[in-house]
Design an enzyme around this catalytic site. Structure first.
Site, PDB file in Angstrom:
ATOM      1  N   GLY A 160       0.574  -1.174  -0.428  1.00 37.62           N
ATOM      2  CA  GLY A 160      -0.041  -0.263  -0.090  1.00 37.62           C
ATOM      3  C   GLY A 160       0.895   1.452   0.021  1.00 37.62           C
ATOM      4  O   GLY A 160       0.100   2.491   0.203  1.00 37.62           O
ATOM      5  N   TRP A 189       2.135   3.486  -2.477  1.00 42.35           N
ATOM      6  CA  TRP A 189       1.637   4.073  -4.191  1.00 42.35           C
ATOM      7  C   TRP A 189       0.434   4.298  -3.022  1.00 42.35           C
ATOM      8  O   TRP A 189       0.123   5.794  -3.768  1.00 42.35           O
ATOM      9  CB  TRP A 189       1.856   3.269  -4.786  1.00 42.35           C
ATOM     10  CG  TRP A 189       3.218   3.075  -5.584  1.00 42.35           C
ATOM     11  CD1 TRP A 189       3.997   3.057  -5.134  1.00 42.35           C
ATOM     12  CD2 TRP A 189       3.369   2.734  -7.169  1.00 42.35           C
ATOM     13  NE1 TRP A 189       5.421   2.834  -5.750  1.00 42.35           N
ATOM     14  CE2 TRP A 189       4.505   2.800  -7.377  1.00 42.35           C
ATOM     15  CE3 TRP A 189       1.587   3.177  -8.768  1.00 42.35           C
ATOM     16  CZ2 TRP A 189       5.158   2.875  -8.969  1.00 42.35           C
ATOM     17  CZ3 TRP A 189       3.300   2.745  -9.187  1.00 42.35           C
ATOM     18  CH2 TRP A 189       4.609   2.617  -9.528  1.00 42.35           C
ATOM     19  N   ASP A 243      -5.754  -4.990  -4.677  1.00 41.23           N
ATOM     20  CA  ASP A 243      -4.495  -6.589  -4.903  1.00 41.23           C
ATOM     21  C   ASP A 243      -5.157  -7.793  -4.721  1.00 41.23           C
ATOM     22  O   ASP A 243      -6.342  -7.941  -4.107  1.00 41.23           O
ATOM     23  CB  ASP A 243      -3.436  -6.062  -4.131  1.00 41.23           C
ATOM     24  CG  ASP A 243      -2.439  -6.858  -4.200  1.00 41.23           C
ATOM     25  OD1 ASP A 243      -1.071  -6.091  -4.693  1.00 41.23           O
ATOM     26  OD2 ASP A 243      -1.848  -7.513  -4.495  1.00 41.23           O
ATOM     27  N   ASP A 279      -7.682 -10.310  -8.694  1.00 42.49           N
ATOM     28  CA  ASP A 279      -7.100 -10.372  -9.506  1.00 42.49           C
ATOM     29  C   ASP A 279      -7.341  -9.291 -11.070  1.00 42.49           C
ATOM     30  O   ASP A 279      -8.577  -9.647 -11.106  1.00 42.49           O
ATOM     31  CB  ASP A 279      -7.050 -12.044  -9.711  1.00 42.49           C
ATOM     32  CG  ASP A 279      -5.759 -12.422 -11.073  1.00 42.49           C
ATOM     33  OD1 ASP A 279      -5.179 -11.747 -11.465  1.00 42.49           O
ATOM     34  OD2 ASP A 279      -5.635 -13.357 -11.009  1.00 42.49           O
ATOM     35  N   ASP A 294       1.853  -1.671 -10.751  1.00 38.87           N
ATOM     36  CA  ASP A 294       2.994  -1.602  -9.682  1.00 38.87           C
ATOM     37  C   ASP A 294       3.223  -2.885  -9.884  1.00 38.87           C
ATOM     38  O   ASP A 294       4.169  -3.897  -9.443  1.00 38.87           O
ATOM     39  CB  ASP A 294       3.415  -0.941  -8.459  1.00 38.87           C
ATOM     40  CG  ASP A 294       5.203  -0.672  -8.491  1.00 38.87           C
ATOM     41  OD1 ASP A 294       6.051  -1.449  -9.079  1.00 38.87           O
ATOM     42  OD2 ASP A 294       4.602  -1.264  -6.718  1.00 38.87           O
ATOM     43  N   LYS A 349       4.320  -0.518 -14.536  1.00 41.00           N
ATOM     44  CA  LYS A 349       5.840  -1.157 -14.278  1.00 41.00           C
ATOM     45  C   LYS A 349       5.848  -2.206 -15.789  1.00 41.00           C
ATOM     46  O   LYS A 349       4.801  -2.812 -15.399  1.00 41.00           O
ATOM     47  CB  LYS A 349       5.660  -2.039 -12.928  1.00 41.00           C
ATOM     48  CG  LYS A 349       7.263  -2.096 -12.523  1.00 41.00           C
ATOM     49  CD  LYS A 349       7.252  -4.252 -12.128  1.00 41.00           C
ATOM     50  CE  LYS A 349       6.887  -3.413 -10.566  1.00 41.00           C
ATOM     51  NZ  LYS A 349       7.499  -3.098  -9.176  1.00 41.00           N
TER      52      LYS A 349
END
Ligand code: SAM
Length: 305
Positions: A53, A55, A75, A91, A116, A156
């Site tokens: 957490g 970010w 998440d 997911d 990320d 990312k």
């Protein structure tokens, strides 16, 4: 290894604890923002693959001023609550999760989507890069449903062999695509961040959750883009030489004269995968490997061959 050795080897890990961030990754988003002013005018944001957490902490502190911003964090793992952050456990590659996220932005789109996400790395580079690309594309698919025109997407990316294919796909949707490497991201890691600004889908594009953005059958010819089809995006390093180098070990007393004092993690994991092993170990019930030489002769004789 003592508990201070990680503080010495990883200055961003140590600074994260000292500054109350749940993970060192916070510095990556902060350094990306310094370079690209990602949070300017942002009031609604999505943080994909958000646990633990850090970010989301940055987003909730930086956007919309005084907690008026709206952050949705998603998440696979459960995340300890954060004020002003709506959490979804799921997911991001699953339709049901995507739908749940999208419904929060119906009629009121987001300004920023960040991701990320990282798969559990196997060490097989092709597999890891493929998994990472799938996460990024799932995130991009969600972004096409929730972003407002002109919005921004940061994800990312692993700079592997087929990264130009991903850049090409991102360029379809954004007027500017860059590859950025924050100083807090180790040089030794192939991780970088695609910073995509100016959401501008092609005329007539209709986001469709039933159609993944990437056809899963990789076409080897399309994969090897070259000539005019090869897109090379600018590579930007964020954070100058005055920032700490994430690949260096630093003495525990930092150069600014501050004296070292151990800081425990800001938010210990709430259900780590190793929890069961720790409990068993405490009770002395962690299974040990049974070697034949440790068995009484009669047991060895009766063991199946
Ligand atoms: N940005 C986070 C922070 O600052 O605390 C760190 C994210 S961590 C590097 C990567 C996260 O991606 C993990 O928490 C993992 O559970 C999540 N993740 C991986 N695959 C995912 C998926 N398919 N859906 C949702 N989350 C996923």
């Amino acid at each position: 290894m003592g508990r201070t050795s990680k503080d010495k080897r990883d200055v961003y890990y140590r600074l994260a604890k000292e500054n109350g961030w749940r993970a060192r990754s916070a510095f990556k988003l902060l350094q990306l923002d310094e370079e690209f002013q990602l949070f300017q005018g942002v009031t609604r944001a999505v943080d994909l693959c958000a646990a633990p957490g850090s970010w989301s902490q940055v987003l909730s502190q930086k956007i919309g001023g005084q907690g008026s911003g709206h952050v949705v964090a998603v998440d696979l793992q459960a995340m300890a609550p954060l004020p002003g952050v709506l959490q979804i456990q799921g997911d991001i590659t699953q339709l049901s999760t995507a739908k749940e996220i999208i419904q929060h932005f119906e009629g009121c789109p987001a300004d920023l989507v960040v991701c990320d996400g990282a798969p559990d790395v196997t060490g097989l580079h092709d597999v890891d890069e493929y998994m990472q690309a799938q996460l990024l594309l799932a995130a991009l698919n969600i972004a096409t449903h929730v972003l407002k025109p002109g919005g921004c997407f940061v994800a990312k990316i692993f700079r592997g062999r087929d990264v130009t294919l991903i850049y090409s796909q991102l360029r379809v949707f954004f007027s500017s695509v860059l590859c950025a490497k924050p100083r807090s991201s180790r040089n030794s890691s192939i991780e970088a961040f695609a910073v995509c600004q100016g959401y501008d889908p092609p005329a007539g594009f209709l986001p469709d959750l039933t159609k993944p953005l990437l056809d899963h059958s990789y076409d080897p010819d399309f994969n090897q883009l070259d000539g005019p089809t090869r897109i090379i995006v600018p590579f930007v390093t964020c954070g100058d030489l005055s920032s700490y180098d994430s690949d260096r070990s630093y003495p525990l007393d930092l150069e600014d004269g501050s004296e070292y004092k151990y800081t425990p993690p800001t938010q210990p994991p709430i259900s780590p995968p190793y929890q069961e092993a720790c409990t068993l170990k405490k009770k002395g019930r962690l299974a040990k490997e049974i070697r034949p030489q440790d068995c009484p002769i009669s047991t060895v004789d009766s063991m199946p061959q």
